[in-house]
Design an enzyme around this catalytic site. Sequence first.
Site, PDB file in Angstrom:
ATOM      1  N   GLU A 170      -0.601 -12.182  -1.581  1.00  0.00           N
ATOM      2  CA  GLU A 170      -2.127 -12.467  -2.131  1.00  0.00           C
ATOM      3  C   GLU A 170      -2.469 -13.646  -2.711  1.00  0.00           C
ATOM      4  O   GLU A 170      -1.756 -13.894  -3.569  1.00  0.00           O
ATOM      5  CB  GLU A 170      -2.409 -10.976  -2.698  1.00  0.00           C
ATOM      6  CG  GLU A 170      -2.244  -9.579  -1.857  1.00  0.00           C
ATOM      7  CD  GLU A 170      -2.629  -8.426  -2.875  1.00  0.00           C
ATOM      8  OE1 GLU A 170      -3.146  -8.481  -3.688  1.00  0.00           O
ATOM      9  OE2 GLU A 170      -2.604  -7.396  -2.243  1.00  0.00           O
ATOM     10  N   SER A 225       0.826  -1.195   0.119  1.00  0.00           N
ATOM     11  CA  SER A 225       0.053   0.033  -0.052  1.00  0.00           C
ATOM     12  C   SER A 225       0.663   1.400   0.095  1.00  0.00           C
ATOM     13  O   SER A 225       0.412   2.317  -0.182  1.00  0.00           O
ATOM     14  CB  SER A 225      -1.047   0.025   1.267  1.00  0.00           C
ATOM     15  OG  SER A 225      -0.123  -0.187   2.464  1.00  0.00           O
ATOM     16  N   GLU A 265      -9.099  -9.280   4.144  1.00  0.00           N
ATOM     17  CA  GLU A 265      -9.574  -7.689   3.664  1.00  0.00           C
ATOM     18  C   GLU A 265     -10.769  -7.614   3.198  1.00  0.00           C
ATOM     19  O   GLU A 265     -11.196  -8.484   2.229  1.00  0.00           O
ATOM     20  CB  GLU A 265      -8.260  -7.066   2.684  1.00  0.00           C
ATOM     21  CG  GLU A 265      -8.525  -5.646   2.372  1.00  0.00           C
ATOM     22  CD  GLU A 265      -7.509  -5.187   1.842  1.00  0.00           C
ATOM     23  OE1 GLU A 265      -6.384  -5.782   1.522  1.00  0.00           O
ATOM     24  OE2 GLU A 265      -7.621  -3.661   1.135  1.00  0.00           O
TER      25      GLU A 265
HETATM   26  O1  KIV Z   1      -0.304  -3.184   1.663  1.00  0.00           O
HETATM   27  C1  KIV Z   1      -1.024  -3.270   2.888  1.00  0.00           C
HETATM   28  O2  KIV Z   1      -1.127  -2.180   3.414  1.00  0.00           O
HETATM   29  C2  KIV Z   1      -2.104  -4.526   2.839  1.00  0.00           C
HETATM   30  C3  KIV Z   1      -2.870  -4.354   4.352  1.00  0.00           C
HETATM   31  C4  KIV Z   1      -4.176  -3.424   3.755  1.00  0.00           C
HETATM   32  C5  KIV Z   1      -3.164  -5.565   4.969  1.00  0.00           C
HETATM   33  O3  KIV Z   1      -1.890  -5.310   2.564  1.00  0.00           O
END
Ligand code: KIV
Length: 259
Positions: A111, A42, A178
């Site tokens: 993922e 993220s 999520e």
């Molecule tokens: O990249 C991220 O911040 C995540 C979280 C939303 C779990 O995968």
Amino acid sequence: MNIRRIIEMKGKEPITMITAYDYPSSRIASESGVDILLVGDSLGNVVLGYDSTVPVSMEEMLIHIKAVRRGAPEAFIVGDMPFLSYEISPEKAIENAGLMLKAGANSVKLEGGEEFAEIIRRIVSAGIPVMGHLGFTPQSINLLGGHRVQGKTAESRAKLLRDAKALEDAGCFSIVLELVTEEVAKEVTESVSIPTIGIGAGRYCDGQVLVFHDVVGLSQGEFKFVKKYADTYRIMLESVTQYKEDVKNRIFPSEKNIF
Ligand code: KIV
């Protein structure tokens, strides 16, 4: 913190996880005492300004993992494997996961469900702990067609339960859920012996994770599943604006700032 302790916390004590992307966020997160620091991909949206996590590269992840490790020498750090760093072959996946550990992570997160079980098994057998990630998986945003809550249909519920079991059997030590309905997240949590860590997945997961910038109010979006604990964006904007005004009005530097 270590993975044995994290697994033992299931059903006993809520696990706390927060993202950290750089030296200051890492210092703050570790000083707060949260259990796990996630160097999430993220960071693509939050600190690099991309419109999704898809463009994030291994090189970028490694730079941020190193900075987070410098800020939190003792923390348990999870490094997020970016898009196409693990999907192509088990060999590539092990190599990239290994680079994350060499950069300072204690484990990696990736993922995907049962279709990644073999790759996860191979990474784990190389001695690298893996955290799974089910539900809304941001790297598949182009396939999913947007931020959609998962688990709403019988088919989606069954797939989540199947995927969680496959990840557990493949050797994952925990699973992020999520954007999953609370009811299905509860069912998934009760169906596996490893902890689930939710984001937008309700109250019955074994732990919770949020993005640092959402918690401190540095990001601009408003999300139903987020709790914002401060308005840091406003505080920073006011500070920088005041600095500019002080220079323009010859208030800064003052007598006490000179040599
Ligand atoms: O990249 C991220 O911040 C995540 C979280 C939303 C779990 O995968």
